[in-house]
Design a protein around this motif. Sequence first.
Motif, PDB file in Angstrom:
ATOM      1  N   GLU A 257       0.864  -1.189   0.000  1.00 38.63           N
ATOM      2  CA  GLU A 257       0.000   0.000   0.000  1.00 38.63           C
ATOM      3  C   GLU A 257       0.899   1.238   0.000  1.00 38.63           C
ATOM      4  N   GLN A 258       0.781   2.039  -1.025  1.00 36.58           N
ATOM      5  CA  GLN A 258       1.669   3.177  -1.208  1.00 36.58           C
ATOM      6  C   GLN A 258       1.041   4.433  -0.584  1.00 36.58           C
ATOM      7  N   LEU A 259       1.306   4.625   0.681  1.00 34.67           N
ATOM      8  CA  LEU A 259       0.675   5.703   1.429  1.00 34.67           C
ATOM      9  C   LEU A 259       1.073   7.079   0.919  1.00 34.67           C
ATOM     10  N   PHE A 260       2.273   7.191   0.352  1.00 37.56           N
ATOM     11  CA  PHE A 260       2.744   8.491  -0.135  1.00 37.56           C
ATOM     12  C   PHE A 260       1.887   9.019  -1.276  1.00 37.56           C
ATOM     13  N   ALA A 261       1.184   8.138  -1.978  1.00 31.92           N
ATOM     14  CA  ALA A 261       0.359   8.578  -3.107  1.00 31.92           C
ATOM     15  C   ALA A 261      -0.816   9.425  -2.640  1.00 31.92           C
ATOM     16  N   ALA A 262      -1.322   9.133  -1.442  1.00 34.36           N
ATOM     17  CA  ALA A 262      -2.448   9.895  -0.896  1.00 34.36           C
ATOM     18  C   ALA A 262      -1.981  11.033   0.008  1.00 34.36           C
ATOM     19  N   ASP A 263      -0.840  10.847   0.675  1.00 37.80           N
ATOM     20  CA  ASP A 263      -0.338  11.869   1.596  1.00 37.80           C
ATOM     21  C   ASP A 263       1.186  11.880   1.553  1.00 37.80           C
ATOM     22  N   ALA A 264       1.737  12.819   0.800  1.00 37.38           N
ATOM     23  CA  ALA A 264       3.188  12.907   0.644  1.00 37.38           C
ATOM     24  C   ALA A 264       3.875  13.450   1.894  1.00 37.38           C
ATOM     25  N   TYR A 265       3.108  13.885   2.898  1.00 32.18           N
ATOM     26  CA  TYR A 265       3.680  14.490   4.097  1.00 32.18           C
ATOM     27  C   TYR A 265       3.809  13.497   5.250  1.00 32.18           C
ATOM     28  N   LEU A 266       3.537  12.212   5.018  1.00 31.02           N
ATOM     29  CA  LEU A 266       3.691  11.189   6.040  1.00 31.02           C
ATOM     30  C   LEU A 266       5.176  10.887   6.228  1.00 31.02           C
ATOM     31  N   SER A 267       5.787  11.511   7.184  1.00 32.30           N
ATOM     32  CA  SER A 267       7.220  11.291   7.396  1.00 32.30           C
ATOM     33  C   SER A 267       7.483  10.030   8.212  1.00 32.30           C
ATOM     34  N   THR A 268       6.495   9.611   9.007  1.00 34.97           N
ATOM     35  CA  THR A 268       6.642   8.436   9.865  1.00 34.97           C
ATOM     36  C   THR A 268       5.352   7.630   9.839  1.00 34.97           C
ATOM     37  N   VAL A 269       5.491   6.297   9.766  1.00 35.14           N
ATOM     38  CA  VAL A 269       4.304   5.445   9.750  1.00 35.14           C
ATOM     39  C   VAL A 269       4.693   4.040  10.209  1.00 35.14           C
ATOM     40  N   GLU A 270       3.737   3.298  10.756  1.00 39.24           N
ATOM     41  CA  GLU A 270       3.979   1.911  11.141  1.00 39.24           C
ATOM     42  C   GLU A 270       3.630   0.981   9.987  1.00 39.24           C
ATOM     43  N   ALA A 271       4.376  -0.125   9.880  1.00 38.99           N
ATOM     44  CA  ALA A 271       4.116  -1.112   8.845  1.00 38.99           C
ATOM     45  C   ALA A 271       4.562  -2.483   9.332  1.00 38.99           C
ATOM     46  N   ASN A 272       4.065  -3.527   8.679  1.00 35.69           N
ATOM     47  CA  ASN A 272       4.422  -4.897   9.020  1.00 35.69           C
ATOM     48  C   ASN A 272       5.301  -5.498   7.931  1.00 35.69           C
ATOM     49  N   VAL A 273       6.285  -6.270   8.346  1.00 36.89           N
ATOM     50  CA  VAL A 273       7.156  -6.955   7.400  1.00 36.89           C
ATOM     51  C   VAL A 273       6.395  -8.118   6.774  1.00 36.89           C
ATOM     52  N   VAL A 274       6.380  -8.163   5.449  1.00 33.28           N
ATOM     53  CA  VAL A 274       5.738  -9.259   4.720  1.00 33.28           C
ATOM     54  C   VAL A 274       6.763 -10.342   4.392  1.00 33.28           C
ATOM     55  N   ALA A 275       7.937  -9.918   3.938  1.00 30.94           N
ATOM     56  CA  ALA A 275       8.973 -10.879   3.555  1.00 30.94           C
ATOM     57  C   ALA A 275      10.322 -10.188   3.552  1.00 30.94           C
ATOM     58  N   VAL A 276      11.391 -10.989   3.672  1.00 32.44           N
ATOM     59  CA  VAL A 276      12.760 -10.514   3.536  1.00 32.44           C
ATOM     60  C   VAL A 276      13.444 -11.439   2.543  1.00 32.44           C
ATOM     61  N   ASP A 277      13.981 -10.875   1.448  1.00 30.91           N
ATOM     62  CA  ASP A 277      14.548 -11.755   0.427  1.00 30.91           C
ATOM     63  C   ASP A 277      16.016 -12.059   0.721  1.00 30.91           C
ATOM     64  N   GLY A 278      16.618 -12.863  -0.140  1.00 35.75           N
ATOM     65  CA  GLY A 278      17.981 -13.310   0.085  1.00 35.75           C
ATOM     66  C   GLY A 278      19.013 -12.210   0.060  1.00 35.75           C
ATOM     67  N   ASP A 279      18.687 -11.084  -0.558  1.00 34.38           N
ATOM     68  CA  ASP A 279      19.617  -9.952  -0.615  1.00 34.38           C
ATOM     69  C   ASP A 279      19.413  -8.985   0.539  1.00 34.38           C
ATOM     70  N   GLY A 280      18.501  -9.326   1.449  1.00 34.83           N
ATOM     71  CA  GLY A 280      18.266  -8.472   2.604  1.00 34.83           C
ATOM     72  C   GLY A 280      17.274  -7.352   2.364  1.00 34.83           C
ATOM     73  N   ALA A 281      16.594  -7.369   1.221  1.00 34.33           N
ATOM     74  CA  ALA A 281      15.588  -6.348   0.951  1.00 34.33           C
ATOM     75  C   ALA A 281      14.297  -6.706   1.672  1.00 34.33           C
ATOM     76  N   ILE A 282      13.639  -5.700   2.228  1.00 38.29           N
ATOM     77  CA  ILE A 282      12.455  -5.918   3.053  1.00 38.29           C
ATOM     78  C   ILE A 282      11.200  -5.486   2.303  1.00 38.29           C
TER      79      ILE A 282
END
Length: 246
Positions: free
Chosen positions: A6-31
Amino acid sequence: MADPTEQLFAADAYLSTVEANVVAVDGDGAILLDRTNFYATSGGQPGDTGFLERADGTQIAVTGTVYGDPSKSVIRHLTGGGVLPEPGEKLILHIDWERRHKLMRMHTACHLLSVVCPFPITGASVGEEESRVDFDMADAPDKAEITSQIMRLVSENHPIFTRTIQESELEANPGLVKSKNVRPPRGTGSIRLVCIGDDANVDSQPCGGTHVTETGEVGPVHIGKIEKKGRENRRFRIRFGALDSS
């Protein structure tokens, strides 16, 4: 396949901080997260930087944000060692707000330049201190005059907002697309427009980037240089600050 982030910045570009849940972490360490306020590199605008905060207060630095697979999912380039978060873990996402705000102001300034110079755009790149926009135009105008016209739009403090149209509406109004070589992504059925002015009377064009909400927030900008890049291609370099008349 994971659901798109969910791309929150598309609706509110001023969200500097937000909570989110990790869905997956790939082999290169990308979250991969379920939601994000981090903008991913696209459309000439670079991805956000910042850090991810874990429940114990430790931070994971983010040096870049890009699109993964599927295209609407967002991953991060990370720095530093330590243990990566696990799927299901809750994080607090902090973007580098000072940098993001500069990019928002600059991206908006590029839109204003495209209003002042109503020519097909052949390329663009948004930067923190300087951006470039390439136009398909034969003759280079006076940079002081272009600067004056941009600053007039800034001083008039027009509202900036987004709205969504159907792809069929874009097909019926091809003039909304200012890019000569790149077309907005299709397939979702809808197109996001960035509009400037009451009832979009100043400008309206497809764009997925982040922008300020009033033209006055752009602040002083100027055209630093206009370069010839081909027989009918001019590159405009737009920079923060007032034009030096000396």
